[in-house]
Scaffold this motif. Sequence first.
Motif, PDB file in Angstrom:
ATOM      1  N   TYR A 119     -10.387   1.805 -10.463  1.00 27.02           N
ATOM      2  CA  TYR A 119     -10.740   3.223 -10.330  1.00 27.02           C
ATOM      3  C   TYR A 119      -9.706   4.135 -10.997  1.00 27.02           C
ATOM      4  O   TYR A 119     -10.060   5.022 -11.768  1.00 27.02           O
ATOM      5  N   TYR A 120      -8.425   3.914 -10.713  1.00 28.37           N
ATOM      6  CA  TYR A 120      -7.394   4.803 -11.235  1.00 28.37           C
ATOM      7  C   TYR A 120      -7.060   4.520 -12.696  1.00 28.37           C
ATOM      8  O   TYR A 120      -6.530   5.381 -13.384  1.00 28.37           O
ATOM      9  N   VAL A 122      -9.177  -3.831  -1.847  1.00 30.63           N
ATOM     10  CA  VAL A 122      -8.861  -2.396  -1.937  1.00 30.63           C
ATOM     11  C   VAL A 122      -7.945  -2.154  -3.128  1.00 30.63           C
ATOM     12  O   VAL A 122      -8.155  -1.224  -3.921  1.00 30.63           O
ATOM     13  N   MET A 123      -6.936  -3.001  -3.292  1.00 32.00           N
ATOM     14  CA  MET A 123      -6.005  -2.844  -4.404  1.00 32.00           C
ATOM     15  C   MET A 123      -6.708  -3.028  -5.748  1.00 32.00           C
ATOM     16  O   MET A 123      -6.471  -2.248  -6.681  1.00 32.00           O
ATOM     17  N   LYS A 169      -1.617   7.556  -7.433  1.00 42.34           N
ATOM     18  CA  LYS A 169      -2.776   7.348  -8.315  1.00 42.34           C
ATOM     19  C   LYS A 169      -2.368   6.718  -9.639  1.00 42.34           C
ATOM     20  O   LYS A 169      -3.063   6.837 -10.637  1.00 42.34           O
ATOM     21  N   ILE A 173      -0.349  -0.746  -1.869  1.00 40.62           N
ATOM     22  CA  ILE A 173      -1.584   0.025  -1.723  1.00 40.62           C
ATOM     23  C   ILE A 173      -1.268   1.475  -1.398  1.00 40.62           C
ATOM     24  O   ILE A 173      -1.840   2.395  -1.979  1.00 40.62           O
ATOM     25  N   TYR A 174      -0.332   1.693  -0.493  1.00 38.30           N
ATOM     26  CA  TYR A 174       0.051   3.052  -0.103  1.00 38.30           C
ATOM     27  C   TYR A 174       0.605   3.827  -1.294  1.00 38.30           C
ATOM     28  O   TYR A 174       0.245   4.980  -1.524  1.00 38.30           O
ATOM     29  N   VAL A 190       0.090   3.311  -4.534  1.00 39.51           N
ATOM     30  CA  VAL A 190      -0.970   3.605  -5.497  1.00 39.51           C
ATOM     31  C   VAL A 190      -1.878   4.709  -4.969  1.00 39.51           C
ATOM     32  O   VAL A 190      -2.275   5.605  -5.704  1.00 39.51           O
ATOM     33  N   TRP A 191      -2.194   4.666  -3.701  1.00 36.71           N
ATOM     34  CA  TRP A 191      -3.041   5.680  -3.107  1.00 36.71           C
ATOM     35  C   TRP A 191      -2.410   7.069  -3.218  1.00 36.71           C
ATOM     36  O   TRP A 191      -3.082   8.046  -3.520  1.00 36.71           O
ATOM     37  N   LYS A 192      -1.104   7.138  -2.995  1.00 35.89           N
ATOM     38  CA  LYS A 192      -0.398   8.427  -3.060  1.00 35.89           C
ATOM     39  C   LYS A 192      -0.203   8.913  -4.496  1.00 35.89           C
ATOM     40  O   LYS A 192      -0.394  10.087  -4.782  1.00 35.89           O
ATOM     41  N   PHE A 207      -8.622   0.087  -6.442  1.00 32.23           N
ATOM     42  CA  PHE A 207      -7.729   1.153  -6.880  1.00 32.23           C
ATOM     43  C   PHE A 207      -7.316   0.965  -8.341  1.00 32.23           C
ATOM     44  O   PHE A 207      -7.282   1.927  -9.108  1.00 32.23           O
TER      45      PHE A 207
END
Length: 87
Positions: free
Chosen positions: A82-83, A75-76, A30, A23-24, A26-28, A79
């Motif tokens: 969304y991404y 959340v994953m 994108k 998750i981290y 992917v968040w960083k 992401f």
Amino acid sequence: MNLIDIVGLFAGICVTVSVIPQIYKVWKTKKVKQISLLTFSVLTFGIAIWVVYGILKKDFPIIITNSVSLFLNLVMVYFIIYYEKEN
């Protein structure tokens, strides 16, 4: 809390935190091109069933750890959806 509950809680925590690095990342970055939406969707559905199972058994280690895991996996999935649109 007995030894069996402690072992269950520890196992659940290990499984739950395993998705946090993904998750981290992917968040960083994108970037989700290499991540399977189908895999995470099936995993998330399975975890939801574990939550139901834990509720039916009144097994708090199963309920607690899988509820947190369900949230993290949702959340994953979010992401990924969304991404994926952005790329």
